[in-house]
Design an enzyme around this catalytic site. Structure first.
Site, PDB file in Angstrom:
ATOM      1  N   LYS A   1       0.797  -0.870  -0.318  1.00 36.52           N
ATOM      2  CA  LYS A   1      -0.409  -0.548   0.276  1.00 36.52           C
ATOM      3  C   LYS A   1       0.522   0.990   0.031  1.00 36.52           C
ATOM      4  O   LYS A   1       0.631   2.101  -0.255  1.00 36.52           O
ATOM      5  CB  LYS A   1      -1.136  -0.150   0.864  1.00 36.52           C
ATOM      6  CG  LYS A   1      -1.642   1.129   1.564  1.00 36.52           C
ATOM      7  CD  LYS A   1      -2.782   0.576   0.254  1.00 36.52           C
ATOM      8  CE  LYS A   1      -3.812   2.550   0.329  1.00 36.52           C
ATOM      9  NZ  LYS A   1      -4.837   3.029  -0.607  1.00 36.52           N
TER      10      LYS A   1
ATOM     11  N   LYS B   1      -1.385  12.403   5.588  1.00 35.07           N
ATOM     12  CA  LYS B   1      -1.282  10.952   6.451  1.00 35.07           C
ATOM     13  C   LYS B   1      -0.151   9.705   5.539  1.00 35.07           C
ATOM     14  O   LYS B   1       0.353   9.331   6.651  1.00 35.07           O
ATOM     15  CB  LYS B   1      -2.555  10.528   7.010  1.00 35.07           C
ATOM     16  CG  LYS B   1      -2.275   8.992   7.920  1.00 35.07           C
ATOM     17  CD  LYS B   1      -3.367   8.312   7.504  1.00 35.07           C
ATOM     18  CE  LYS B   1      -4.896   7.819   6.787  1.00 35.07           C
ATOM     19  NZ  LYS B   1      -4.519   6.300   6.033  1.00 35.07           N
TER      20      LYS B   1
END
Ligand code: NAP
Length: 292
Positions: A172, A240
């Site tokens: 990811k 983030k």
């Protein structure tokens, strides 16, 4: 085989993902910190839990789709969290985007309680979540991933097995580094073209007609044409994720110079109050940075 699924996190992604799980014949009990976001699922036939532990006690599979580490810690460890009940033998699948380091930390905290832990973040945004066409980056014990694959495929079109828990999150990081750079790159190119006096439609049509045309650019072209950024993947979540990418790359000794530049641009965007818009609003940061 059908499961009793506790689905925790009814945000942009969690709602359509839980709906697809329910639509494919599994039983679903949902939990969300702000209960009003559970209403669409309740109307669709899901049970609603008042606490994370209530959902987890009822289920045999627990899915987390939450902002990040703070949210996961809250639903796992805090008052009425998962660990205030008996979780032995249950499978917990974290589909939220977190760093590989945090993934290993939460796995090590859960496994002594008898939880089978899978790390399965997703590639794809709101629309693929609605269509059930996410790409699921699964890791953990291979036999557990194989067992859960039919359930995962109610939410996605493909399950990629990445290795031990943590490696799904590693994949990811790879995907979101590329996603951020591509989005910022498109916005930087469009902004340059506009400053050179080219029309936005002409710039985008040229990009999309040639070898640079791709799914992401097609998806975001409408936002750049209209100058509006309705949220699919929130700007604050991309910020983030870039932070996680930089930490992860540093631990691995990988050079990510474009990633560092990207972080500065996204940090500036938070200062411009873009956090709740789609991450394509990085275009607005570039406009602000440009010499007017
Ligand atoms: P979202 O709409 O912001 O939803 C976040 C969820 O986390 C909400 O259910 C929220 O509850 C919950 N939450 C936040 N802080 C919490 C806390 N302290 N305690 C309990 N619950 C808390 O985010 P999203 O877009 O669905 O994304 C979810 C995850 O998927 C993130 O990790 C994101 O990076 C990742 N992801 C998103 C996309 C996308 O395109 N949107 C694509 C791929 C991956 P409340 O509603 O009560 O605030």
């Amino acid at each position: 085989m059908t499961h009793k699924v506790a689905f925790i996190g009814m945000g942009i992604m969690g709602q359509p993902m839980a709906k697809n799980v329910l639509a494919r014949g599994h039983e679903v009990m949902v939990f969300n910190r702000h209960v009003e976001k559970t209403l669409p699922l309740a109307e669709f036939g899901a049970k609603v839990a008042r606490t994370p532990v209530e959902a987890a006690q009822w289920a045999d599979v627990i899915i987390l789709m939450l902002t990040g580490p703070e949210a996961i810690d809250a639903v796992v460890f805090e008052e009425n969290g998962l660990l205030t009940g008996r979780v032995e033998g249950k499978t917990l699948i974290n589909m939220s985007t977190v760093s590989p380091a945090y993934t290993r930390q939460i796995k090590n905290a859960l496994e002594p309680h008898g939880v089978v832990f899978l790390d399965a973040p997703v590639s794809g945004s709101k629309k693929p979540a609605e269509d059930g066409s996410l790409v699921i980056l699964a890791s953990g014990p291979r036999e557990a991933v194989v067992e859960m694959e039919p359930l995962l495929l109610t939410m996605g079109k493909k399950v990629v097995y990445c290795g031990d828990a943590g490696q799904g999150s590693a994949m990811k990081m790879v995907i979101n580094l590329l996603l951020g750079i591509m989005m910022e790159g498109l916005c930087e190119a469009v902004n340059l073209g506009q400053r050179l006096g080219l029309g936005t439609e002409t710039i985008l049509d040229t990009v999309l007609s040639g070898p640079l045309g791709c799914g992401l650019f097609n998806l975001k072209a409408g936002m750049l044409k209209s100058g509006t950024f309705p949220t699919q993947f929130p700007f604050k979540h991309m910020t983030k994720d870039i932070r996680f990418v930089l930490q992860t790359a540093d631990n691995a000794g990988a050079a990510v110079p474009a990633g560092h530049a990207l972080f500065q641009v996204f940090r500036q965007g938070l200062g411009q109050d873009l956090g709740d818009l789609d991450f394509a609003a990085v275009k607005e940061v570039l406009e602000t940075m440009s010499d007017r």
